[in-house]
Design a protein around this motif. Sequence first.
Motif, PDB file in Angstrom:
ATOM      1  N   UNK A  51      -9.025  17.429 -73.793  1.00  0.00           N
ATOM      2  CA  UNK A  51      -8.657  16.595 -72.639  1.00  0.00           C
ATOM      3  C   UNK A  51      -7.153  16.360 -72.543  1.00  0.00           C
ATOM      4  N   UNK A  52      -6.386  17.342 -72.976  1.00  0.00           N
ATOM      5  CA  UNK A  52      -4.924  17.218 -72.923  1.00  0.00           C
ATOM      6  C   UNK A  52      -4.482  17.021 -71.474  1.00  0.00           C
ATOM      7  N   UNK A  53      -3.638  16.029 -71.259  1.00  0.00           N
ATOM      8  CA  UNK A  53      -3.091  15.766 -69.933  1.00  0.00           C
ATOM      9  C   UNK A  53      -3.991  14.970 -69.017  1.00  0.00           C
ATOM     10  N   UNK A  54      -5.228  14.665 -69.491  1.00  0.00           N
ATOM     11  CA  UNK A  54      -6.164  13.923 -68.629  1.00  0.00           C
ATOM     12  C   UNK A  54      -5.995  12.416 -68.771  1.00  0.00           C
ATOM     13  N   UNK A  55      -6.387  11.707 -67.721  1.00  0.00           N
ATOM     14  CA  UNK A  55      -6.444  10.246 -67.770  1.00  0.00           C
ATOM     15  C   UNK A  55      -7.609   9.830 -68.656  1.00  0.00           C
ATOM     16  N   UNK A  56      -7.580   8.582 -69.139  1.00  0.00           N
ATOM     17  CA  UNK A  56      -8.748   8.085 -69.877  1.00  0.00           C
ATOM     18  C   UNK A  56     -10.021   8.170 -69.026  1.00  0.00           C
ATOM     19  N   UNK A  57     -11.166   8.221 -69.706  1.00  0.00           N
ATOM     20  CA  UNK A  57     -12.470   8.192 -69.039  1.00  0.00           C
ATOM     21  C   UNK A  57     -12.527   6.961 -68.118  1.00  0.00           C
ATOM     22  N   UNK A  58     -13.057   7.127 -66.899  1.00  0.00           N
ATOM     23  CA  UNK A  58     -13.117   5.981 -65.964  1.00  0.00           C
ATOM     24  C   UNK A  58     -13.809   4.753 -66.559  1.00  0.00           C
ATOM     25  N   UNK A  59     -14.798   4.985 -67.433  1.00  0.00           N
ATOM     26  CA  UNK A  59     -15.490   3.832 -68.049  1.00  0.00           C
ATOM     27  C   UNK A  59     -14.575   3.097 -69.026  1.00  0.00           C
ATOM     28  N   UNK A  60     -13.684   3.832 -69.690  1.00  0.00           N
ATOM     29  CA  UNK A  60     -12.713   3.196 -70.587  1.00  0.00           C
ATOM     30  C   UNK A  60     -11.700   2.400 -69.774  1.00  0.00           C
ATOM     31  N   UNK A  61     -11.261   2.987 -68.654  1.00  0.00           N
ATOM     32  CA  UNK A  61     -10.294   2.287 -67.788  1.00  0.00           C
ATOM     33  C   UNK A  61     -10.912   0.992 -67.254  1.00  0.00           C
ATOM     34  N   UNK A  62     -12.180   1.067 -66.817  1.00  0.00           N
ATOM     35  CA  UNK A  62     -12.855  -0.116 -66.270  1.00  0.00           C
ATOM     36  C   UNK A  62     -13.044  -1.184 -67.334  1.00  0.00           C
ATOM     37  N   UNK A  63     -13.460  -0.770 -68.526  1.00  0.00           N
ATOM     38  CA  UNK A  63     -13.669  -1.739 -69.614  1.00  0.00           C
ATOM     39  C   UNK A  63     -12.354  -2.450 -69.933  1.00  0.00           C
ATOM     40  N   UNK A  64     -11.284  -1.668 -70.051  1.00  0.00           N
ATOM     41  CA  UNK A  64      -9.972  -2.274 -70.348  1.00  0.00           C
ATOM     42  C   UNK A  64      -9.560  -3.214 -69.220  1.00  0.00           C
ATOM     43  N   UNK A  65      -9.763  -2.767 -67.991  1.00  0.00           N
ATOM     44  CA  UNK A  65      -9.361  -3.600 -66.846  1.00  0.00           C
ATOM     45  C   UNK A  65     -10.132  -4.921 -66.846  1.00  0.00           C
ATOM     46  N   UNK A  66     -11.414  -4.853 -67.202  1.00  0.00           N
ATOM     47  CA  UNK A  66     -12.224  -6.083 -67.263  1.00  0.00           C
ATOM     48  C   UNK A  66     -11.688  -7.070 -68.296  1.00  0.00           C
ATOM     49  N   UNK A  67     -10.898  -6.550 -69.241  1.00  0.00           N
ATOM     50  CA  UNK A  67     -10.289  -7.406 -70.268  1.00  0.00           C
ATOM     51  C   UNK A  67      -8.796  -7.615 -70.006  1.00  0.00           C
ATOM     52  N   UNK A  68      -8.357  -7.282 -68.803  1.00  0.00           N
ATOM     53  CA  UNK A  68      -6.974  -7.576 -68.421  1.00  0.00           C
ATOM     54  C   UNK A  68      -5.947  -6.591 -68.951  1.00  0.00           C
ATOM     55  N   UNK A  69      -6.389  -5.373 -69.295  1.00  0.00           N
ATOM     56  CA  UNK A  69      -5.467  -4.379 -69.843  1.00  0.00           C
ATOM     57  C   UNK A  69      -5.535  -3.107 -68.991  1.00  0.00           C
ATOM     58  N   UNK A  70      -4.366  -2.597 -68.606  1.00  0.00           N
ATOM     59  CA  UNK A  70      -4.307  -1.395 -67.773  1.00  0.00           C
ATOM     60  C   UNK A  70      -3.999  -0.174 -68.647  1.00  0.00           C
TER      61      UNK A  70
END
Length: 163
Positions: A51-70
């Motif tokens: 996954x070189x160059x890819x963004x984090x998995x959308x579920x990881x991004x959502x989980x982090x966002x739910x905890x106030x972290x981008x």
Amino acid sequence: MSEKVEPPLAVLFVCLGNICRSPMAEGVFRKAALDAGLECRVDSVGTAGYHIGESPDPRAITTARNHGVDISELKGRQLAPSDFEEFTHIFALDTANLAGIRSRVPRGAESQIALLLDSVPGREGQTVADPYYGDEEDFERVWRDISVAVEHVIEQLKAEMPD
Ligand code: 4NP
């Protein structure tokens, strides 16, 4: 004068793909270090190059966002020999990746390498479970495991720093 100069702290989190667990660990740690006033570089990588160059998995991004972290701006990269020169502390998210890191340590490298959950009393030797084939609750569990461990890691790093 020959005072020992401590290297600046630099912490690297390592999982397999660098799109689920280690980017979440990077996000948790960056916020916790800031809150603790600990000056520290932080990054994350995968032992694999899927996954070189890819963004984090959308579920990881959502989980982090739910905890106030981008973590949406992070990009996947693979563990490189230079990481062992640049990072003072390398934390594996699971035992398979710990073995993968240890098998690639260049001669003379001085990074401290550890399993992340070894920092949590009673959870030594445990793995932060791979949530890639799981669901939202698995990502939430990963976030909790990482958050507990990072609190302990920050305390350890503060204790290692010269006054
Ligand atoms: P991670 O999760 O190691 O926590 O980033 C995975 C991501 C991708 C794959 C496996 C685990 N994969 O097989 O592509």
